[in-house]
Design a protein around this motif. Structure first.
Motif, short mmCIF file in Angstrom:
data_model
loop_
_atom_site.label_atom_id
_atom_site.label_comp_id
_atom_site.label_asym_id
_atom_site.label_seq_id
_atom_site.Cartn_x
_atom_site.Cartn_y
_atom_site.Cartn_z
N THR A 17 0.90 -1.27 0.09
CA THR A 17 0.02 -0.04 0.01
C THR A 17 0.75 1.18 0.10
O THR A 17 0.22 2.47 -0.15
CB THR A 17 -0.90 -0.18 1.18
N GLN A 19 2.71 4.08 -1.65
CA GLN A 19 2.70 4.81 -2.93
C GLN A 19 4.00 5.57 -3.32
O GLN A 19 4.42 6.32 -2.84
CB GLN A 19 1.53 5.82 -2.94
N GLN A 176 -5.90 7.81 -4.71
CA GLN A 176 -4.96 7.94 -6.05
C GLN A 176 -5.87 8.23 -7.19
O GLN A 176 -7.00 8.05 -7.35
CB GLN A 176 -4.14 6.59 -6.21
N SER A 180 -4.77 3.17 -9.20
CA SER A 180 -4.27 2.21 -8.30
C SER A 180 -5.12 2.25 -6.96
O SER A 180 -6.10 3.21 -7.02
CB SER A 180 -2.79 2.43 -7.87
N GLY A 181 -5.27 1.46 -6.03
CA GLY A 181 -5.89 1.28 -5.15
C GLY A 181 -6.69 0.31 -4.51
O GLY A 181 -6.48 -0.92 -5.33
N TYR A 230 -7.62 -4.90 -6.55
CA TYR A 230 -6.78 -4.14 -6.29
C TYR A 230 -5.49 -3.86 -7.38
O TYR A 230 -5.34 -4.64 -8.01
CB TYR A 230 -5.84 -4.85 -5.00
N HIS A 232 -1.65 -1.60 -7.96
CA HIS A 232 -0.70 -1.03 -7.17
C HIS A 232 0.64 -0.88 -8.31
O HIS A 232 1.07 -1.69 -8.92
CB HIS A 232 -0.09 -1.70 -5.98
N GLN A 239 3.35 -3.13 -12.34
CA GLN A 239 1.97 -2.94 -11.81
C GLN A 239 1.72 -4.17 -11.07
O GLN A 239 1.81 -5.21 -11.79
CB GLN A 239 0.87 -2.44 -12.85
#
Length: 275
Positions: A17, A19, A176, A180-181, A230, A232, A239
Motif C-alpha cells: 500500500t 505509494q 489515487q 491504483s488502490g 486491487y 498498485h 504494476q
C-alpha cells in the motif's frame, strides 16, 4: 480454503500500500477505478501492458472442483482525450468518460464453450461440448462525484447463447487518481432462459447420455455477487493487481444437477509491465 485465499489476497495487497512518488497529475487514469485497466498514464496515443496472472477458480460454472490457472494479462490501448479504445485478449472495446461522472463502455468478446474435460471427476460426461459464441457487452457507470468514491453500475450482455443483466454498486478506497488502490462492489445478476440453460440446463439427449435428470430453467434472478479489486504501481512500469470474486446462486440454479455447489469463488494475483 477459499476464505483463506481471499484473506491472503487482501493481506498481500496491504503489503504494497505504499505509494511511490509518481506525479499523479501526469498519470491520471480515464476513471480512477482499480477494476478498469488504463495504461495510458494520462497521455493520448498508444499504450501497451503485458503480464501474467495466477487464478484459483472453479473448473466450470457451478463446479465444486477448483484449480490453479495461469492466464495472460494486459491490453493494447489507444487514448484520445476522454476515450480509450482497447484490445484485451478475446475482447475488443471502447470506454468513454462523459461529464466526469458517467462512464460508458461497449465491447465485443468471444465466449469459450464448456468442455466435458473441464471436470476431472467426470461430472460433465455425456453433456457434450458447450457452444462458443460472440457477446456484446454494454455498460454504464455513474459516480456520485468526480472523485469516483461511490458509483453505480449497469451492464447488459447480449450473446448468441443468451442474455444477462447486472446492477451493482461500488466503493473506491484511497485517493489515487492513477487507477491504483482498492475497490469493492456488490451486484445482483439476472439472465434469460437461454443463458441459464447454457451452463445449467440438461436436455433430453444429454439426460440419456449422462444419467442426470433433465433440467429446463427459466429466466430471472441468477445470483448476488461480491467483487474486490486491487491495483498498485511499484514504479512507472511495473504494476501488481489482485481480485477476489464470490457469486451465490439462486434457488433455480442450485436445483440443477450440474451445480455441485450453491456458490462460485475465485481469487487471483498477477503483474503487468507497461511499455
Amino acid at each position: 480454503m477459499k476464505n483463506v485465499n481471499v484473506l491472503l489476497l487482501a493481506v498481500s495487497a496491504n503489503l504494497f500500500t505504499f505509494q511511490p512518488a509518481i506525479a499523479q497529475d501526469d498519470n491520471a487514469a480515464l476513471v480512477p477505478l482499480p477494476s478498469l485497466e488504463d495504461f495510458t498514464q494520462g497521455e493520448d496515443g498508444w499504450a501497451f501492458g503485458l503480464g501474467l496472472g495466477v487464478e484459483y477458480e472453479s473448473a466450470y460454472e457451478g463446479s465444486d472442483e477448483y484449480e490453479f490457472e495461469i492466464d495472460p494479462a494486459g491490453a493494447v490501448q489507444w487514448r484520445s482525450g476522454d476515450n480509450i479504445f482497447y484490445w484485451a485478449g478475446e475482447a475488443l472495446g471502447w470506454r468513454g468518460l462523459r461529464s466526469e461522472i458517467w462512464l460508458f463502455e461497449a465491447l465485443l468478446a468471444f465466449e469459450e464453450g464448456r468442455e466435458e474435460g473441464d471436470s476431472d471427476d467426470g461430472r460433465l460426461d455425456g453433456l457434450g461440448e458447450g457452444e462458443e459464441g460472440l457477446e456484446l457487452v454494454l455498460q454504464a457507470r455513474r459516480a456520485f462525484g468526480a472523485d469516483w468514491r461511490y458509483w453505480l453500475d449497469g451492464r447488459i450482455v447480449a450473446g448468441e447463447n443468451g442474455n444477462l443483466g447486472l446492477f451493482g454498486i461500488g466503493r473506491r478506497l484511497g485517493d489515487q487518481i492513477d487507477g491504483s488502490g482498492h475497490e469493492i462492489a456488490i451486484a445482483v445478476v439476472f439472465h434469460d432462459s437461454d443463458y441459464a440453460n447454457k451452463d445449467f440446463g440438461i436436455d433430453a439427449e444429454q439426460s440419456i447420455a449422462s444419467g442426470l435428470e433433465q433440467t429446463d430453467l427459466n429466466g430471472g434472478f441468477r445470483s448476488i455477487g461480491f467483487n474486490y479489486n486491487y491495483r498498485h504501481y511499484i514504479n512507472d512500469n511495473w504494476q501488481i493487481f489482485g481480485e477476489a470474486v464470490y457469486e451465490h446462486y439462486s434457488g433455480d440454479i442450485k436445483d440443477s444437477p450440474i451445480a455441485r455447489s450453491d456458490y462460485e469463488a475465485e481469487v487471483g494475483l498477477g503483474f503487468i509491465y507497461i511499455f
